[in-house]
Design an enzyme around this catalytic site. Structure first.
Site, PDB file in Angstrom:
ATOM      1  N   ARG A 216      -9.993   9.577  -2.386  1.00  0.00           N
ATOM      2  CA  ARG A 216      -9.620  10.632  -1.449  1.00  0.00           C
ATOM      3  C   ARG A 216      -9.375  11.941  -2.192  1.00  0.00           C
ATOM      4  O   ARG A 216      -9.149  11.957  -3.401  1.00  0.00           O
ATOM      5  CB  ARG A 216      -8.397  10.219  -0.645  1.00  0.00           C
ATOM      6  CG  ARG A 216      -8.819   9.356   0.514  1.00  0.00           C
ATOM      7  CD  ARG A 216      -7.696   9.059   1.434  1.00  0.00           C
ATOM      8  NE  ARG A 216      -6.829   8.046   0.894  1.00  0.00           N
ATOM      9  CZ  ARG A 216      -5.909   7.418   1.615  1.00  0.00           C
ATOM     10  NH1 ARG A 216      -5.745   7.719   2.872  1.00  0.00           N
ATOM     11  NH2 ARG A 216      -5.160   6.507   1.062  1.00  0.00           N
TER      12      ARG A 216
ATOM     13  N   GLY B 115       0.819  -1.213   0.000  1.00  0.00           N
ATOM     14  CA  GLY B 115       0.000   0.000   0.000  1.00  0.00           C
ATOM     15  C   GLY B 115       0.854   1.265   0.000  1.00  0.00           C
ATOM     16  O   GLY B 115       2.088   1.202  -0.021  1.00  0.00           O
TER      17      GLY B 115
ATOM     18  N   LYS C   3     -10.688   0.868  14.200  1.00  0.00           N
ATOM     19  CA  LYS C   3      -9.453   1.491  14.678  1.00  0.00           C
ATOM     20  C   LYS C   3      -9.514   1.762  16.185  1.00  0.00           C
ATOM     21  O   LYS C   3      -8.503   1.672  16.886  1.00  0.00           O
ATOM     22  CB  LYS C   3      -9.181   2.785  13.910  1.00  0.00           C
ATOM     23  CG  LYS C   3      -8.810   2.560  12.437  1.00  0.00           C
ATOM     24  CD  LYS C   3      -7.460   1.872  12.322  1.00  0.00           C
ATOM     25  CE  LYS C   3      -6.994   1.733  10.875  1.00  0.00           C
ATOM     26  NZ  LYS C   3      -5.682   1.074  10.770  1.00  0.00           N
TER      27      LYS C   3
ATOM     28  N   TYR D 255     -14.711   1.804   9.815  1.00  0.00           N
ATOM     29  CA  TYR D 255     -13.277   2.120   9.920  1.00  0.00           C
ATOM     30  C   TYR D 255     -12.968   2.672  11.308  1.00  0.00           C
ATOM     31  O   TYR D 255     -12.071   2.190  12.006  1.00  0.00           O
ATOM     32  CB  TYR D 255     -12.925   3.141   8.851  1.00  0.00           C
ATOM     33  CG  TYR D 255     -11.452   3.514   8.761  1.00  0.00           C
ATOM     34  CD1 TYR D 255     -10.511   2.574   8.342  1.00  0.00           C
ATOM     35  CD2 TYR D 255     -11.019   4.802   9.058  1.00  0.00           C
ATOM     36  CE1 TYR D 255      -9.167   2.914   8.221  1.00  0.00           C
ATOM     37  CE2 TYR D 255      -9.684   5.151   8.940  1.00  0.00           C
ATOM     38  CZ  TYR D 255      -8.762   4.213   8.518  1.00  0.00           C
ATOM     39  OH  TYR D 255      -7.436   4.557   8.397  1.00  0.00           O
TER      40      TYR D 255
ATOM     41  N   THR E  25      -2.465  12.143   5.054  1.00  0.00           N
ATOM     42  CA  THR E  25      -1.096  12.064   4.521  1.00  0.00           C
ATOM     43  C   THR E  25      -1.163  11.894   3.015  1.00  0.00           C
ATOM     44  O   THR E  25      -2.101  11.276   2.502  1.00  0.00           O
ATOM     45  CB  THR E  25      -0.358  10.882   5.179  1.00  0.00           C
ATOM     46  OG1 THR E  25      -0.326  11.111   6.593  1.00  0.00           O
ATOM     47  CG2 THR E  25       1.073  10.749   4.666  1.00  0.00           C
TER      48      THR E  25
HETATM   49  N1  UDP Z   1     -13.483  15.596  -0.691  1.00  0.00           N
HETATM   50  C1  UDP Z   1     -13.878  16.413  -1.735  1.00  0.00           C
HETATM   51  N2  UDP Z   1     -13.856  15.914  -3.002  1.00  0.00           N
HETATM   52  C2  UDP Z   1     -13.437  14.649  -3.297  1.00  0.00           C
HETATM   53  C3  UDP Z   1     -13.014  13.814  -2.234  1.00  0.00           C
HETATM   54  C4  UDP Z   1     -13.056  14.327  -0.940  1.00  0.00           C
HETATM   55  O1  UDP Z   1     -14.255  17.560  -1.518  1.00  0.00           O
HETATM   56  O2  UDP Z   1     -13.458  14.277  -4.497  1.00  0.00           O
HETATM   57  C5  UDP Z   1     -13.499  16.137   0.673  1.00  0.00           C
HETATM   58  C6  UDP Z   1     -14.199  15.241   1.691  1.00  0.00           C
HETATM   59  O3  UDP Z   1     -15.564  15.531   1.744  1.00  0.00           O
HETATM   60  C7  UDP Z   1     -13.467  15.606   2.966  1.00  0.00           C
HETATM   61  C8  UDP Z   1     -12.063  15.983   2.500  1.00  0.00           C
HETATM   62  O4  UDP Z   1     -12.168  16.245   1.114  1.00  0.00           O
HETATM   63  O5  UDP Z   1     -14.071  16.724   3.572  1.00  0.00           O
HETATM   64  C9  UDP Z   1     -11.042  14.883   2.721  1.00  0.00           C
HETATM   65  O6  UDP Z   1     -11.577  13.701   2.199  1.00  0.00           O
HETATM   66  P1  UDP Z   1     -10.760  12.365   2.057  1.00  0.00           P
HETATM   67  O7  UDP Z   1     -11.671  11.371   1.407  1.00  0.00           O
HETATM   68  O8  UDP Z   1      -9.469  12.635   1.386  1.00  0.00           O
HETATM   69  O9  UDP Z   1     -10.411  11.861   3.529  1.00  0.00           O
HETATM   70  P2  UDP Z   1     -10.989  12.153   4.996  1.00  0.00           P
HETATM   71  O10 UDP Z   1     -10.083  13.186   5.541  1.00  0.00           O
HETATM   72  O11 UDP Z   1     -12.413  12.640   4.904  1.00  0.00           O
HETATM   73  O12 UDP Z   1     -10.891  10.857   5.665  1.00  0.00           O
END
Ligand code: UDP
Length: 315
Positions: free
Chosen positions: A187, A11, A150, A146, A176
Site C-alpha cells: 500500500r 493484523g 465485501k 476483494y 487508514t
Molecule cells: N500507489 C502508489 N505507489 C505505491 C502504492 C500505491 O502510487 O507504491 C497509489 C495507488 O495507485 C493508489 C493509491 O496509491 O492510487 C492508494 O493505493 P493503496 O494500495 O494504498 O490502496 P487503495 O486505496 O488503492 O486501495
C-alpha cells in the site's frame, strides 16, 4: 465481563481493536490464521488473562466456547497487492468466513460488526462517497475479488439482520494508516515510508493525480467502537475526508523523512485504480457524534516513528 471475538486480531486494525477492547474492560478472543497478520502486533497482550488467541482460518467452521456478546470480523487480506496474490483466500474469508461468523453470532445471540470498505464504491462516479451510492465496481478485474467479497459480505449481513433478526453493524472503512501496518504490504503509505527511509525512489503510480483521504488508526477505532455500541444497522462510512493527491502525499513523506537520496519516481497505474476517493462522513457525525481528531501532519509523525524502527531493524 463482556466477551468479544475479533477476527484478524493479529493484523493492523484487528490488533488496535484488541487493544481498545482490553482497555474498555472486555475479554478479547483474538482469532487469526496469520496469512497476512503478524504475531508481533499482539505479543504484548499474551500475558493478560483478559486475552486469548485462537489460530484459525474463519473460512472453515468456527467454534468458540462460552458466551459471546460481540463479533468483529476484521480478517481479510486488505491491500491490492495482497489480493492479487491471494485472490481465492480473499474471496473465501469475505464470503464463507462471514457466513460462518454470522452463524456463530446467531447461535450465541451476539451482535456482529463487519469490516466493509470504500472499495464497495469501486472507481466512484459520485464524489465524495455517501452511503446511499451503489458504486462502480468491475467484478472480474484484479480488485473484484476483494470488492465483490465485501459487497457479498454486506448483502449476507443484511440478510441475517432481516431474516434472523440478528443485530448487525456495517462499517465502510476508508484508507487508514498508523503503526503496525505491514511494511511490505504494497500500500502507498508503507511503500513511501520504507522507500524514503532507505533513500530510494518513492513509486508514484500513474501521474499521481489520483486522490485518497487518509484516516489515522486511533480515529478509526473510535468510530468503530461507537458504531458497535450504537443502534445503527445501516452501513456507516468511517474515514478522514481530508483528500490529497498521491503525488502531494509523496511530497509530504519526502519532507517528513528528509532523506536527501529519496525522490519521486513514476510507475504504471494499476488496472481499475480508483481515480478519486473521499468519504462523506455526515452520517457518522449525526448518528455517532464522531469525526476524526488527528490531522495528517500529526498522524504521519506518529507513523514515521514506527516505520523508522521497523525498517532500520530489517537492515
Ligand atoms: N500507489 C502508489 N505507489 C505505491 C502504492 C500505491 O502510487 O507504491 C497509489 C495507488 O495507485 C493508489 C493509491 O496509491 O492510487 C492508494 O493505493 P493503496 O494500495 O494504498 O490502496 P487503495 O486505496 O488503492 O486501495
Amino acid at each position: 465481563m463482556k466477551r468479544v471475538l475479533i477476527t484478524g486480531a493479529a493484523g493492523f486494525l484487528g490488533s488496535h481493536l484488541s487493544d481498545r477492547f482490553i482497555k474498555e474492560g472486555y475479554h478479547v478472543i483474538g482469532m487469526d490464521n496469520l496469512l497476512t497478520g503478524n504475531m508481533a502486533n499482539i505479543e504484548h497482550l499474551f500475558p493478560l488473562k483478559e486475552f486469548e488467541f485462537h489460530y484459525h482460518d474463519v473460512s472453515k467452521f468456527v467454534h468458540v466456547a462460552g458466551e459471546l456478546d460481540y463479533i468483529l470480523h476484521f480478517a481479510s487480506p486488505a491491500s491490492p497487492i495482497d489480493y492479487l496474490q491471494m485472490p481465492i483466500q480473499t474471496l473465501k474469508v469475505g464470503s464463507l468466513g462471514t457466513h460462518n461468523l454470522l452463524g456463530l453470532a446467531k447461535e450465541k445471540k451476539a451482535r456482529m460488526l463487519i469490516a466493509s470498505t470504500s472499495e464497495v464504491y469501486g472507481d466512484p462516479l459520485v464524489h465524495p462517497q455517501t452511503e446511499d451510492y451503489w458504486g462502480n465496481v468491475n467484478p472480474i478485474g484484479p480488485r473484484g475479488v476483494y470488492d465483490e467479497a465485501k459487497r457479498f459480505q454486506e448483502a449476507i449481513t443484511m440478510a441475517y439482520h432481516t431474516y434472523h433478526n440478528l443485530e448487525t453493524r456495517i462499517v465502510r472503512i476508508f484508507n487508514t494508516y498508523g503503526p503496525r501496518m505491514r511494511v511490505n504490504d504494497g500500500r502507498v503509505l508503507p511503500a513511501f515510508f520504507s522507500q524514503a527511509i532507505r533513500g530510494e525512489g518513492l513509486t508514484v503510480f500513474g501521474d499521481g493525480s489520483q486522490t485518497r483521504a487518509f484516516c489515522y488508526v486511533d480515529d478509526l477505532v473510535e468510530g468503530i467502537y461507537r458504531l458497535l455500541l450504537s443502534d445503527t444497522h445501516m452501513p456507516v462510512n468511517i474515514g478522514n475526508p481530508d483528500e490529497i493527491t498521491i503525488k502531494e502525499f509523496g511530497e509530504e513523506v519526502l519532507k517528513l523523512v528528509d532523506n536527501p537520496k529519496a525522490h519521486l519516481v513514476y510507475r504504471d497505474l494499476p488496472k481499475d485504480d480508483p481515480k478519486v476517493r473521499q468519504p462523506n462522513i455526515d452520517l457518522a457525525r449525526k448518528v455517532l457524534g464522531w469525526e476524526p481528531k488527528v490531522d495528517r501532519a500529526e498522524g504521519l509523525r506518529r507513523t514515521y516513528e514506527y516505520f523508522k524502527t521497523v525498517v532500520e531493524r530489517q537492515e
